[in-house]
Scaffold this active site. Sequence first.
Site, mmCIF file in Angstrom:
data_model
loop_
_atom_site.group_PDB
_atom_site.id
_atom_site.type_symbol
_atom_site.label_atom_id
_atom_site.label_comp_id
_atom_site.label_asym_id
_atom_site.label_seq_id
_atom_site.Cartn_x
_atom_site.Cartn_y
_atom_site.Cartn_z
ATOM 1 C CG ASP A 132 -1.536 1.276 1.542
ATOM 2 O OD1 ASP A 132 -2.350 1.703 0.701
ATOM 3 O OD2 ASP A 132 -1.217 1.896 2.572
ATOM 4 C CG ASP A 163 -1.494 7.797 0.365
ATOM 5 O OD1 ASP A 163 -2.449 7.704 -0.434
ATOM 6 O OD2 ASP A 163 -0.505 8.513 0.152
ATOM 7 C CG ASP A 200 -2.026 2.590 6.176
ATOM 8 O OD1 ASP A 200 -2.431 3.656 6.689
ATOM 9 O OD2 ASP A 200 -2.322 2.246 5.036
HETATM 10 O O1 PGA Z 1 -5.247 7.830 -0.917
HETATM 11 C C1 PGA Z 1 -5.877 7.261 0.007
HETATM 12 O O2 PGA Z 1 -6.903 7.674 0.550
HETATM 13 C C2 PGA Z 1 -5.355 5.948 0.525
HETATM 14 O O3 PGA Z 1 -4.326 5.521 -0.241
HETATM 15 P P1 PGA Z 1 -3.626 4.119 0.151
HETATM 16 O O4 PGA Z 1 -4.518 3.045 -0.437
HETATM 17 O O5 PGA Z 1 -2.260 4.193 -0.502
HETATM 18 O O6 PGA Z 1 -3.532 4.058 1.657
HETATM 19 MG MG MG Z 2 -2.725 3.353 3.336
#
Ligand code: PGA
Ligand code: MG
Length: 227
Positions: free
Chosen positions: A9, A11, A171
Amino acid sequence: MTRPIIVFDLDGTLIDTAPDLLDSLNHSLAASELAAVDEVGFRRFVGHGGRVMIERAHAAQQRSLESQEHDRLLKLFLDHYTDNIPGKSRPYPGVVETIARFEAAGYLLAVCTNKYEANSVALIEALGLAKHFAAICGQDTFAFRKPDPRHLTETIALAGGNPHLALMVGDSQTDIDTAKAAGIPVVAVDFGYTDRHVREFEPSAVISHFDALTLGLAERLIAAAGR
Ligand SMILES: O=C(O)COP(=O)(O)O
Ligand SMILES: [Mg+2]
């Protein structure tokens, strides 16, 4: 023979993007006279992309949001965010070493994120890490996105990875639910953006630093999944 693969993942997992996401979210909210969101509130909103963050921020302030205004604010958010990449965002401690460790062991690496693909690629490129990833798949790469398991399985396929030798690292509950639905083991980092502790979502393992993502742990979790 397709190779083992780790899918990250973005963010809150690979890169600490919270400061920039928060700045851009507040930039867009200010355009509709909403109060700024703080670091704590932000954690309840993130995980499903910019559109949902804006929607959740309005709901939290009991403000209605009709679709034309939603589109306007999302464009403000994305323009501001895109113009500021890489901003204050940086890889978490241990990420660069982890990439090297798994590449040296013959793993493919990929990214599966609900951030838009173009911004994901731009950010990873700006941080000099794009060459390490066989695929970077955003919420708009396919016709489906996390927690739909196909976002993960199609990322693995695009990267040329073996879905039976795959591990997800994330996360949030979204990531854990996605991996479980795909039957793929998932390591949760506990330093990301979820407002509840990731252990509540029962991942295969929880780590507090990327140094704990060892080759041995990956091999054990992949073997235990026995896909
Ligand atoms: O951009 C977001 O809201 C979440 O992004 P992610 O899936 O990389 O955690
Ligand atoms: Mg994330």
